[in-house]
Design an enzyme around this catalytic site. Structure first.
Site, PDB file in Angstrom:
ATOM      1  N   SER A 144       0.844  -1.184   0.000  1.00 49.86           N
ATOM      2  CA  SER A 144       0.000   0.000   0.000  1.00 49.86           C
ATOM      3  C   SER A 144       0.882   1.238   0.000  1.00 49.86           C
ATOM      4  CB  SER A 144      -0.884  -0.008   1.263  1.00 49.86           C
ATOM      5  OG  SER A 144      -1.497   1.250   1.478  1.00 49.86           O
ATOM      6  N   TYR A 157      -3.166  -0.412  10.099  1.00 46.68           N
ATOM      7  CA  TYR A 157      -3.045  -0.738   8.677  1.00 46.68           C
ATOM      8  C   TYR A 157      -1.665  -0.346   8.158  1.00 46.68           C
ATOM      9  CZ  TYR A 157      -4.279  -0.841   3.689  1.00 46.68           C
ATOM     10  OH  TYR A 157      -4.324  -1.109   2.337  1.00 46.68           O
TER      11      TYR A 157
END
Length: 260
Positions: A144, A157
């Protein structure tokens, strides 16, 4: 081109029942791969397999939790028995918990780490065992932009995706001698069902993303297919431990001047 041909390859995509995982799986199938799709929800699996088959792709569903080592081992063995091999593993299954760090429960933090980081470790370890024997394999981790950047509300996250980037590099280092390439894809902001509510005209976050992205748009899930096919194919046989960011240029720029 033969370099990008995946005919005869078996591609296992975790969480490949919707969104970016499904787009990547379809790209691999379009290049000739046979699909193995996993999820923890039976209804999602059934619906996705119907979609794959309606579009002419060969796809087989398996219902199990990638964070359960014993269950994952059982099903990886079943997949190997049924399909003979796993040439490509895409560690796509993941979750996100949006909450400020001071308010987040430790149990929620651990859950995100478990799914987004420990799950890929478990699956990679299990699948690599057979890849090492065959001296061939491709593992793609879904990283990501949060593997590189921080942002409010996503501490767990970001921690998981930052860890996944380093896991990618370490596994590449350990397994390169066995002709296994371990790389990552780092998506930017994409137009999916999950982002639909914040992509409406006038929404502050929509305006922020469009102004922050040099290409001035949200990504289309299909924009990930080229990177996935490249990393899954012989075209990337000397590419290892890398994260390919498909973000429309966000990480390349500090942003536009305030008066522009």
């Amino acid at each position: 081109m033969k370099l990008f041909d995946l005919s005869g390859k078996v591609a296992l995509v975790t969480g490949g029942t919707h969104g970016l995982g499904m787009a990547i799986a379809k790209g691999l199938a379009e290049s000739g791969a046979e699909l193995v799709i996993t999820d923890i929800f039976q209804d999602k699996l059934e619906q996705s397999i119907e979609k794959y088959k309606n579009e002419g792709y060969k796809a087989t569903p398996y219902l199990f939790d990638v964070t359960d080592e014993n269950e994952a081992e059982e099903y990886v063995n079943k997949i190997l028995e049924a399909h003979g091999k796993i040439d490509i593993l895409v560690n796509n299954a993941g979750i996100i918990k949006r909450e400020m760090a001071v308010d987040m429960k430790v149990a929620d933090f651990r859950k995100v780490i478990d799914v987004d980081l420990v799950g890929p470790f478990i699956m990679s370890k299990l699948v690599a065992t057979d890849m090492i024997k065959r001296k061939s394999g491709k593992i793609i981790n879904m990283c990501s932009m949060m593997s590189e950047l921080g942002r409010d509300n996503v501490s767990a996250y970001a921690a998981a995706k930052g860890g996944l980037k380093m896991l990618t590099r370490n596994l590449a280092t350990e397994w390169a001698r066995h002709n296994i390439q371990v790389n990552g894809i780092g998506p930017g902001y994409f137009a999916t069902s999950q982002t639909e509510p914040i992509r409406k005209d006038g929404h502050p976050f929509n305006e922020f993303i469009i102004s922050r992205t040099p290409t001035a748009r949200w990504g289309d899930p299909e924009d990930l297919q080229g990177a996935a096919i490249f990393l899954a194919s012989e075209a990337s046989k000397f590419v290892n431990g890398q994260v390919v960011y498909v973000d429309g240029g966000i990480l390349a720029t500090i942003g536009k001047p305030a008066n522009e």
